[in-house]
Design an enzyme around this catalytic site. Sequence first.
Site, short mmCIF file in Angstrom:
data_model
loop_
_atom_site.label_atom_id
_atom_site.label_comp_id
_atom_site.label_asym_id
_atom_site.label_seq_id
_atom_site.Cartn_x
_atom_site.Cartn_y
_atom_site.Cartn_z
N SER A 38 2.35 0.99 4.47
CA SER A 38 2.89 -0.34 4.78
C SER A 38 2.61 -1.33 3.66
CB SER A 38 2.27 -0.87 6.07
OG SER A 38 2.84 -0.19 7.16
N HIS A 71 12.62 -3.33 0.46
CA HIS A 71 13.26 -2.14 -0.10
C HIS A 71 12.93 -0.88 0.70
CE1 HIS A 71 14.42 -4.57 -3.41
NE2 HIS A 71 13.17 -4.86 -3.72
N HIS A 93 6.52 6.25 12.15
CA HIS A 93 5.31 6.21 12.98
C HIS A 93 5.64 6.63 14.41
CE1 HIS A 93 4.76 3.13 9.81
NE2 HIS A 93 3.48 3.49 9.84
N TYR A 95 4.41 5.22 16.98
CA TYR A 95 4.59 4.03 17.83
C TYR A 95 6.01 3.46 17.77
CZ TYR A 95 3.82 1.23 13.54
OH TYR A 95 3.90 0.70 12.27
N GLU A 96 6.79 3.88 16.75
CA GLU A 96 8.17 3.40 16.67
C GLU A 96 9.08 4.19 17.62
OE1 GLU A 96 9.61 2.35 12.49
OE2 GLU A 96 7.91 3.65 12.09
N ALA A 123 -2.27 1.86 5.01
CA ALA A 123 -3.10 0.69 5.26
C ALA A 123 -3.98 1.03 6.46
CB ALA A 123 -2.21 -0.50 5.58
N MET A 226 -2.54 4.09 11.92
CA MET A 226 -1.57 4.63 12.88
C MET A 226 -0.58 5.59 12.23
SD MET A 226 -0.74 0.95 14.62
CE MET A 226 -2.04 -0.26 14.87
N SER A 227 -0.99 6.23 11.13
CA SER A 227 -0.07 7.14 10.44
C SER A 227 -0.85 8.25 9.74
CB SER A 227 0.76 6.36 9.41
OG SER A 227 -0.05 5.97 8.32
N ASN A 250 -8.09 -4.73 6.45
CA ASN A 250 -8.78 -5.65 7.37
C ASN A 250 -10.03 -4.93 7.86
OD1 ASN A 250 -6.51 -4.03 8.85
ND2 ASN A 250 -8.04 -4.44 10.42
N HIS A 264 -0.83 -8.03 11.90
CA HIS A 264 -0.06 -7.26 10.92
C HIS A 264 0.18 -8.06 9.62
CE1 HIS A 264 2.47 -4.09 9.46
NE2 HIS A 264 3.57 -4.84 9.45
#
Length: 297
Positions: A38, A71, A93, A95-96, A123, A226-227, A250, A264
Site C-alpha cells: 500500500s 497508478h 486482499h 478483506y476486499e 505496510a 493484512m496481506s 504505525n 489508513h
Amino acid sequence: MHTKGNSCCCSFEDYKLTTEWLLNQTSHRPKIAVICGSGLGLLADGATNKQTFRYQDIPNFPVSTGAWSGHEGCLVFGTIEDTSCVFMQGHFHLYEGYSLCQVTFPVRIFKLMGVESLLVTNASGGICPDFKVGDIMIIKDHINLPGFAGQHPLCGPNDERFGIRFPCMSDAYSKDLRRLALDVGSELGCSDFMREGVFCMVSGPNFETIAEARMLLILGCDSVGMSTVPEVTVAKHCGLRVLGLSLITNMVSLDYSREEKVNHEEVLQTSKMRAEVLQKLVTALICRYQQQSINTH
Ligand SMILES: O=P(O)(O)O[C@H]1O[C@H](CO)[C@@H](O)[C@H]1O
C-alpha cells in the site's frame, strides 16, 4: 474463472492462458517479481524500458474493487540494469472480498513466466516495542492466522504441476536474500532503521483491538498486516525464492491509555515518506541480485 468456497477456483489452463497472453504481449522475460504494498507503487520507478498493463485488460486477472488510487491496478514490466522485472502496482486482499485463489493468482503467473524470485513489500503495524514508525523490517518468518482458521490458499485439490501437497514453510524467506537485503541496506546507510522480524497476517479490515495486539506480542509477532502471507505461501509452494520487506507505518497500540488511534491515512503517509528510500533499496537489491547470480552460476 469463478470462486468456489475457500479452495482454488482456477484451473491450470486459466493460469496458462494468462501467462501466454502476457508473453505474447511483451518481450520482457522477468526473473524477479515485485509486489508493491500500500502506497508503494513507485517502487517500479527505478526500472527502464517499461511496459504497463492494466489488471482489467489482462485475461483472468482479478479486477480492482476500487479501493486503490493513483497508478495502482497495473502490472509493470521493466528492466533494472540487465535484470528483467515485473511489478504489481496494487495487490489483492482477503478483506476486499477476493478469494485466496484470486489474491495469489499473479504469483503462479509469475512462476509460469519464468520468474525465480519474489520480492514482496507491505505496510504493517509495529508490535515489537523496539520498532519505530518508518523502520523497514526484513521478514524472517510469518504467522498465518487466517490459515489457522482454514483460510489458506493451498486448500483444495493440489496441483502437482505447481508443488507438493504438504510444502515445508520453515524456510519460506530465503536466508541468502535476507543477507543480501541487510548488506545492501547497510551500503545505502539504512542500517539504523532496518530490522528483522516475524510478520503476522490478520484478515482485516479493522485494525487490532488492544487485547488482540497484546496477544500477537505474546505470540512472538513483531509486526502485523493484512496481506503478503498468502502470496508468500503460494510462492514457496511453487519453488520461488522469497524476500519480504515490511514498512512499519504505525505502531500498534498495546496500551489502553494511549490516545492516538491508527488509521489508513497514517499508513499511506508513512509509505509516502519512505517510498523513495524503499525504491532505492529495491533497485539496488535487484542490481546486486543479478551480480550475485552471475557469480554463482
Ligand atoms: O499490506 P498492504 O496492502 O501493504 O497494506 C496494509 O495497510 C492497509 C491498512 O492500512 C492494509 O491493506 C494492510 O494490509
